[in-house]
Design a protein around this motif. Sequence first.
Motif, short mmCIF file in Angstrom:
data_model
loop_
_atom_site.label_atom_id
_atom_site.label_comp_id
_atom_site.label_asym_id
_atom_site.label_seq_id
_atom_site.Cartn_x
_atom_site.Cartn_y
_atom_site.Cartn_z
N CYS A 95 3.78 -3.56 62.21
CA CYS A 95 3.96 -4.36 63.22
C CYS A 95 2.58 -5.10 62.99
CB CYS A 95 3.82 -3.66 64.63
SG CYS A 95 4.18 -5.02 65.70
N ILE A 96 2.46 -6.49 62.62
CA ILE A 96 1.58 -7.15 62.24
C ILE A 96 1.08 -7.78 63.39
CG2 ILE A 96 0.57 -8.94 60.84
CD1 ILE A 96 2.83 -8.32 58.92
N PRO A 97 -0.05 -7.56 64.03
CA PRO A 97 -0.66 -7.83 65.24
C PRO A 97 -1.36 -9.58 64.88
CG PRO A 97 -2.07 -6.39 64.54
CD PRO A 97 -0.94 -6.36 63.65
N GLN A 98 -1.46 -10.30 66.07
CA GLN A 98 -2.06 -11.58 66.10
C GLN A 98 -3.38 -11.22 66.73
OE1 GLN A 98 -0.30 -14.83 68.05
NE2 GLN A 98 -1.86 -16.23 67.53
N VAL A 99 -4.56 -11.06 65.80
CA VAL A 99 -5.87 -10.90 66.22
C VAL A 99 -6.46 -12.13 66.86
CG1 VAL A 99 -8.01 -9.60 65.55
CG2 VAL A 99 -5.85 -8.94 64.69
N ASP A 100 -6.62 -12.21 67.87
CA ASP A 100 -7.11 -13.44 68.42
C ASP A 100 -8.08 -13.02 69.48
OD1 ASP A 100 -5.56 -12.68 70.52
OD2 ASP A 100 -4.14 -14.30 70.37
N TYR A 136 -6.75 -10.24 71.74
CA TYR A 136 -6.45 -8.95 71.17
C TYR A 136 -7.95 -8.30 71.24
CZ TYR A 136 -5.36 -5.67 67.75
OH TYR A 136 -5.22 -4.63 67.06
N HIS A 179 0.88 -4.95 70.26
CA HIS A 179 1.07 -4.42 68.78
C HIS A 179 -0.14 -3.49 68.44
CE1 HIS A 179 4.51 -6.89 68.86
NE2 HIS A 179 3.92 -8.01 68.62
N ALA A 239 -10.98 -10.10 60.50
CA ALA A 239 -9.94 -10.40 61.55
C ALA A 239 -10.44 -11.04 62.77
CB ALA A 239 -9.19 -9.17 61.95
#
Length: 373
Positions: A152-157, A160, A302, A365
């Motif tokens: 599951c590829i998280p959106q690292v912002d 997050y 995620h 990231a």
Amino acid sequence: MNVRYRVELSQAERDELRMLLGGGKAAVRKVKRAQILLAADAGAGDEEIATNVGVGSSTVYRTKRRFVLGNVEAALSDEPRPGAERKLTGKEEALLVATACTKPPTGRSRWTLELLAGEIVKLTEHASLSRETVRRRLAENELKPWRQKMWCIPQVDGHYVARMEDVLDLYAEAPDPERPVVCFDESPTQLIGEVRQPIPAMPGQLERYDYEYRRNGTANLFVFLDAHRSWRRVKVTEQRTALDFAECMRELVDCHYPQAERIRVVLDNLSTHTPGALYETFPAPEAHRLLHRLEFHYTPKHASWLNMVEIEIGVLRSQCLDRRIGDRDRLVSEIAAWEQQRNAIGARIHWMFTTDRARSKLARAYPHPAKQS
């Protein structure tokens, strides 16, 4: 071995070697060579290093020599060995790697060594190519195209990172009985019964059980884990509704931590894990009373790996649930026995990933702040 080589590492080289040791994916040879360099830099003698690392003194000598005459990379890598000329040229090896990273032929779910060998024969002037040659070249490039991993590829912002560091800071705090940190999650489990009675093990014969089994439904496990002391609690329910969640929170407040001023709860983003669930279950004054004692800290989406209780659920499954349990009553009693034993022996999850390490390991990231004009 008359020449004595002295190892003096820079801080950047020490950090690189420590990161390699902590990564958990490096080859054993590289790990041992990294340990040799760090020990030599700390002033340990060759015999002491050889004993502690578990290698011969000649290995220590060669590693130090390659570092002094070259660099860290030279010390960690194997020296070129004489042998037959490589069958694939640099361009052909690059073609093999590129092919292995593409979709397999129509009708095949994944590349195999034989398929890749045949494809390279078609694309080059080689009359034949062995699967072993293909395997070695792929291994050198850390490729296994016949294997797949679901991820599951998280959106690292910024959102997050904020949630991640919030949870990591909680884990890094000193234990505070007035403000405990409790990790919470749930996990479903199947009730699997036997069709025929298993045959017990005896000398020279394994326990045998029938391949047929009976499905007796499912159960849900709510799991609590104190992040700073040896305490866990598993509650078995039939469902995992908002009402069940709210009841768990009331038990946490009134039964398990009645003296705590504020309970910090680490949990994921499931739709039932909300303050509103308590208002949907209890009268408003009761929900308000409970929420005044609770403080929810959500993991990023995620990123369930940040919830310490996930590790404990894995231990529960491997130590207690890795067998057929056919009814709810037995499931409750078996889990209660496991829970009592784990609490009695002082078992804890020793969390090592900190905010500082996250900033170092996940630096690329992290979002980059906008420059002020």
